[in-house]
Design an enzyme around this catalytic site. Structure first.
Site, PDB file in Angstrom:
ATOM      1  N   GLY A 329      41.006  53.044  42.689  1.00  0.00           N
ATOM      2  CA  GLY A 329      39.557  52.914  42.791  1.00  0.00           C
ATOM      3  C   GLY A 329      38.896  54.269  42.966  1.00  0.00           C
ATOM      4  O   GLY A 329      39.528  55.224  43.429  1.00  0.00           O
ATOM      5  N   LYS A 345      42.115  47.949  52.510  1.00  0.00           N
ATOM      6  CA  LYS A 345      41.196  48.810  51.753  1.00  0.00           C
ATOM      7  C   LYS A 345      40.370  49.662  52.699  1.00  0.00           C
ATOM      8  O   LYS A 345      39.788  49.113  53.641  1.00  0.00           O
ATOM      9  CB  LYS A 345      40.185  47.937  50.977  1.00  0.00           C
ATOM     10  CG  LYS A 345      40.788  47.076  49.913  1.00  0.00           C
ATOM     11  CD  LYS A 345      39.690  46.349  49.131  1.00  0.00           C
ATOM     12  CE  LYS A 345      40.199  45.903  47.793  1.00  0.00           C
ATOM     13  NZ  LYS A 345      39.169  45.310  46.950  1.00  0.00           N
ATOM     14  N   ASP A 380      37.224  36.992  49.952  1.00  0.00           N
ATOM     15  CA  ASP A 380      36.663  37.287  51.270  1.00  0.00           C
ATOM     16  C   ASP A 380      37.454  38.452  51.870  1.00  0.00           C
ATOM     17  O   ASP A 380      38.632  38.645  51.557  1.00  0.00           O
ATOM     18  CB  ASP A 380      36.789  36.064  52.169  1.00  0.00           C
ATOM     19  CG  ASP A 380      35.999  36.222  53.460  1.00  0.00           C
ATOM     20  OD1 ASP A 380      35.070  37.058  53.487  1.00  0.00           O
ATOM     21  OD2 ASP A 380      36.295  35.522  54.445  1.00  0.00           O
TER      22      ASP A 380
HETATM   23  N1  ATP Z   1      42.797  41.946  46.298  1.00  0.00           N
HETATM   24  C1  ATP Z   1      43.517  42.787  45.580  1.00  0.00           C
HETATM   25  N2  ATP Z   1      44.755  42.444  45.167  1.00  0.00           N
HETATM   26  C2  ATP Z   1      45.511  43.311  44.457  1.00  0.00           C
HETATM   27  N3  ATP Z   1      45.124  44.539  44.113  1.00  0.00           N
HETATM   28  C3  ATP Z   1      43.913  44.954  44.500  1.00  0.00           C
HETATM   29  C4  ATP Z   1      43.028  44.095  45.247  1.00  0.00           C
HETATM   30  N4  ATP Z   1      41.903  44.773  45.492  1.00  0.00           N
HETATM   31  C5  ATP Z   1      42.064  45.976  44.915  1.00  0.00           C
HETATM   32  N5  ATP Z   1      43.257  46.099  44.319  1.00  0.00           N
HETATM   33  C6  ATP Z   1      43.781  47.281  43.579  1.00  0.00           C
HETATM   34  O1  ATP Z   1      43.129  48.448  44.046  1.00  0.00           O
HETATM   35  C7  ATP Z   1      42.354  49.041  42.986  1.00  0.00           C
HETATM   36  C8  ATP Z   1      41.043  49.554  43.512  1.00  0.00           C
HETATM   37  O2  ATP Z   1      40.342  48.509  44.191  1.00  0.00           O
HETATM   38  P1  ATP Z   1      38.772  48.322  44.072  1.00  0.00           P
HETATM   39  O3  ATP Z   1      38.435  47.888  42.689  1.00  0.00           O
HETATM   40  O4  ATP Z   1      38.375  47.416  45.177  1.00  0.00           O
HETATM   41  O5  ATP Z   1      38.293  49.801  44.361  1.00  0.00           O
HETATM   42  P2  ATP Z   1      36.956  50.532  43.918  1.00  0.00           P
HETATM   43  O6  ATP Z   1      37.042  51.905  44.435  1.00  0.00           O
HETATM   44  O7  ATP Z   1      35.807  49.707  44.364  1.00  0.00           O
HETATM   45  O8  ATP Z   1      37.079  50.503  42.330  1.00  0.00           O
HETATM   46  P3  ATP Z   1      35.985  51.102  41.301  1.00  0.00           P
HETATM   47  O9  ATP Z   1      36.418  52.482  41.034  1.00  0.00           O
HETATM   48  O10 ATP Z   1      36.172  50.211  40.070  1.00  0.00           O
HETATM   49  O11 ATP Z   1      34.650  50.958  41.939  1.00  0.00           O
HETATM   50  C9  ATP Z   1      42.201  47.948  41.939  1.00  0.00           C
HETATM   51  O12 ATP Z   1      42.041  48.475  40.648  1.00  0.00           O
HETATM   52  C10 ATP Z   1      43.480  47.177  42.088  1.00  0.00           C
HETATM   53  O13 ATP Z   1      44.503  47.788  41.356  1.00  0.00           O
END
Ligand code: ATP
EC number: 2.7.11.5
Length: 593
Positions: A329, A345, A380
């Site tokens: 991400g 996260k 959630d």
């Molecule tokens: N619930 C989950 N189950 C499995 N993998 C997850 C989950 N949530 C996130 N991931 C993994 O972590 C990565 C990053 O998560 P997320 O999309 O929440 O981050 P972000 O920083 O908001 O992303 P972006 O850059 O698209 O805004 C995802 O691409 C996925 O590979």
């Protein structure tokens, strides 16, 4: 160590009393709004339902803050010595002996004290790391978690009729006898005929219905000899304000899906919540108690139990936290423990260059998801502060990423790694990985299923007033049950805050072909005609998507969805397939019985 200043006995007693009063006030308010769910259902006050769910989330923190404030003002909380604190805990246990919600009251105690004490005090001498009071069989004569029906004279139909009438909904039924006939036939069909009745045959039904959105769910189980048969009957209301039984769910796994964390929390009028959880566990043994508490609106208790389970799991496992598989991400740093079905996260210190937002906005977006109806399409999250993990359980990659991308979000204290702020959510398989896998295996059926699901997820979120913002495949996950659920919240907006626009015609052919944008675009402008270019690059995927969801690629769908939301219309979302609804069943109710 602080030194005792005497008189702690009196003070300790007063402090313990103030804390239990704080909790009792909380639970009284919580129960009141949960009880009022029945009236909101009867009055078809669907907007009121959403408002109440949203408001109820705040109750807990408000009461904790109020109690902390009282301890500060009345007892100069910061100067309370260690002996007095220990005394407070023991006296508090005394106050819980005949309490109906002791586990919640203990958690409340923890919430208050951890706001006052330093984390060095977070062990069982001062807070409830372990529960002190058993919640087994708290019920007394005056409480009734479930009602038992011995279907002797009434027969099954008569008993089901009685069960429904006992909920005493102040609304007429369209034709309850007819619905009960459907129930009877569905049960017979499910069981391949009715098994012979044993002497102990009875039906147990939880005393309060479970209210969510526009439905009330009756939840119970039939007991016959040594076998138990769980069931759930959703009760709905038609436009004319008349009630009807929509179906009966008889598969435990389907009932389990009602309790998925990607849906809104229930409103249930419970005197003894642990009794409800115990009953639900008897029909859904695989559901963690933590998730059941969360779905009953008791999120803090759910979190406490989640954390106890996690610590227990860490004691009984050896694997290490690793970076979550998939595309990293730009905003969140995501790691996971392979042996445990959750991801962890945290918000990075610096975001990728395309992200114009700050930490507070990201937190606000996560809170937004807690408050809306997640309609089974948004995961959630459990939010934690100052979480301690054994340092040795992190692999080098996670430690390096933490150091590089989120140095202000954690600290190391001896053999512990403390993360200051963390979201935890169910792990899914990222949709991009799933699609790759299915494409490589040439599993066309599965591919079609998840692409259809992906479109349905976008559609249903829109109907529930959420525009996902970033709809790339990597931001969705696939659950064990093949449902597609969204999990990337930093760019979500309320649908009503978006301006959906048609792409204006290009002034000339050359401009159109130039690849340059020839129209002005403001911050919340969205052009649905562009979705296909960004999202549907593979011809196979595009073909399937267009088969089911072509309308999502033009502004019309979005504008109409907005209009409906603005007019106060609340969409129906069914947490079970349409084929199961009685109105869609071609059952001959007059067949041989
Ligand atoms: N619930 C989950 N189950 C499995 N993998 C997850 C989950 N949530 C996130 N991931 C993994 O972590 C990565 C990053 O998560 P997320 O999309 O929440 O981050 P972000 O920083 O908001 O992303 P972006 O850059 O698209 O805004 C995802 O691409 C996925 O590979």
């Amino acid at each position: 160590m602080k030194i005792s200043v005497g008189l702690y006995g009196t003070n300790a007693h007063q402090i313990a009393l103030a804390m239990i009063q704080g909790f009792n006030k909380h639970y009284t308010l919580f129960r009141q709004t949960s009880r009022e769910a029945k009236t909101r259902f009867e009055q078809a006050d669907w907007l009121g339902v959403h408002k109440a769910v949203k408001e109820r989330i705040r109750f807990y923190d408000d009461r904790v803050d109020e109690c902390v404030e009282r301890l500060r003002n009345q007892f100069d909380a910061a100067s309370i010595d260690d002996t007095t604190w220990q005394q407070v805990k023991l006296l508090y246990i005394g106050l819980l002996l005949n309490h109906k919600q002791p586990e919640l009251a203990e958690t409340f105690f923890n919430s208050v004290t951890t706001k006052i004490l330093h984390r060095n005090y977070f062990h069982n001498d001062f807070i409830f790391v372990r529960p002190s009071i058993s919640t087994e069989n708290i019920e007394g004569d005056d409480t009734q978690t479930y009602r038992s029906y011995y279907a002797k004279e009434d027969g099954l139909r008569g008993t089901v009729l009685k069960i429904v009438k006992d909920f005493d909904w102040h609304r007429p039924f369209v034709d309850l006898e007819h619905d009960v006939e459907h129930v009877y036939h569905a049960v017979r069909h499910f069981l391949n005929g009715m098994p012979p009745r044993e002497v102990n045959f009875q039906i147990q039904v939880l005393g309060s219905a479970f209210y969510r959105n526009k439905a009330a769910y009756i939840i119970g189980k039939a007991i016959n000899g040594a076998t138990e048969y769980p069931f759930t009957i959703p009760v709905l209301q038609n436009e004319a304000g008349q009630l009807y039984l929509d179906t009966i769910l008889l598969d435990a796994w389907r009932i389990g899906l009602l309790f998925s964390l990607s849906r809104a929390y229930f409103m249930v009028d419970m005197e003894v919540p642990s009794g409800y959880v115990q009953f639900l566990r008897s029909i859904l043994p695989a559901k963690p108690r933590s998730e059941l508490y969360i779905m009953l609106g008791l999120g803090k208790q759910g979190k406490t139990m989640f954390f106890r389970d996690l610590i227990y799991h860490l004691h009984h496992s050896e694997d290490k936290f690793i970076m979550a598989p998939g595309i990293r991400g730009l905003v969140m740093l995501v790691f996971t423990l392979p042996s445990y079905p959750y991801v962890f996260k945290l918000i990075k210190d610096v975001f990728g260059s395309s992200k114009e937002m700050d930490r507070a906005t990201v937190k606000k977006k996560f809170m937004m998801v807690k408050q809306v109806d997640r309609v089974g399409r948004m995961a959630d999250t459990l939010e934690f502060s100052n979480v301690m993990f054994p340092l040795k359980r992190f692999n080098d990659e996670v430690l390096a990423e933490l150091q590089q991308l989120a140095p202000s979000c954690f600290e190391v204290d001896g053999d512990q790694l403390i993360i200051k702020h963390l979201y935890i959510e169910r792990r899914m398989e990222p949709l991009n990985i799933h699609l790759d896998r299915m494409e490589r295996a040439n599993n066309v059926e599965r591919l079609e299923h998840v692409i259809r699901e992906y479109g349905s997820a976008i559609r249903e979120m829109a109907q529930a007033n959420i525009f996902p913002g970033d709809m790339l495949w990597k931001n969705f996950g696939v659950t064990r049950f093949g449902r597609v659920v969204f999990y990337d919240y930093d760019e979500i907006e309320y649908m009503t805050d978006i301006k959906f626009r048609q792409i204006p015609p290009a002034p000339d052919f050359e401009t159109e072909m130039s690849g340059e944008v020839w129209y002005a675009v403001s911050r919340n402008d969205v052009f649905p005609e562009e979705f296909a270019t960004f999202l549907l690059t593979s011809p196979q995927v595009r073909k399937i998507f267009i088969k089911y969801h072509k309308d999502l690629l033009s502004p019309r769908f979005w504008l109409e969805a907005q209009e409906k939301i603005r007019s106060g219309y609340v969409e129906d979302f069914f947490p079970y397939p349409q084929e199961l609804r009685f109105i869609n069943r071609q059952t001959d109710l007059t067949e041989e019985q």
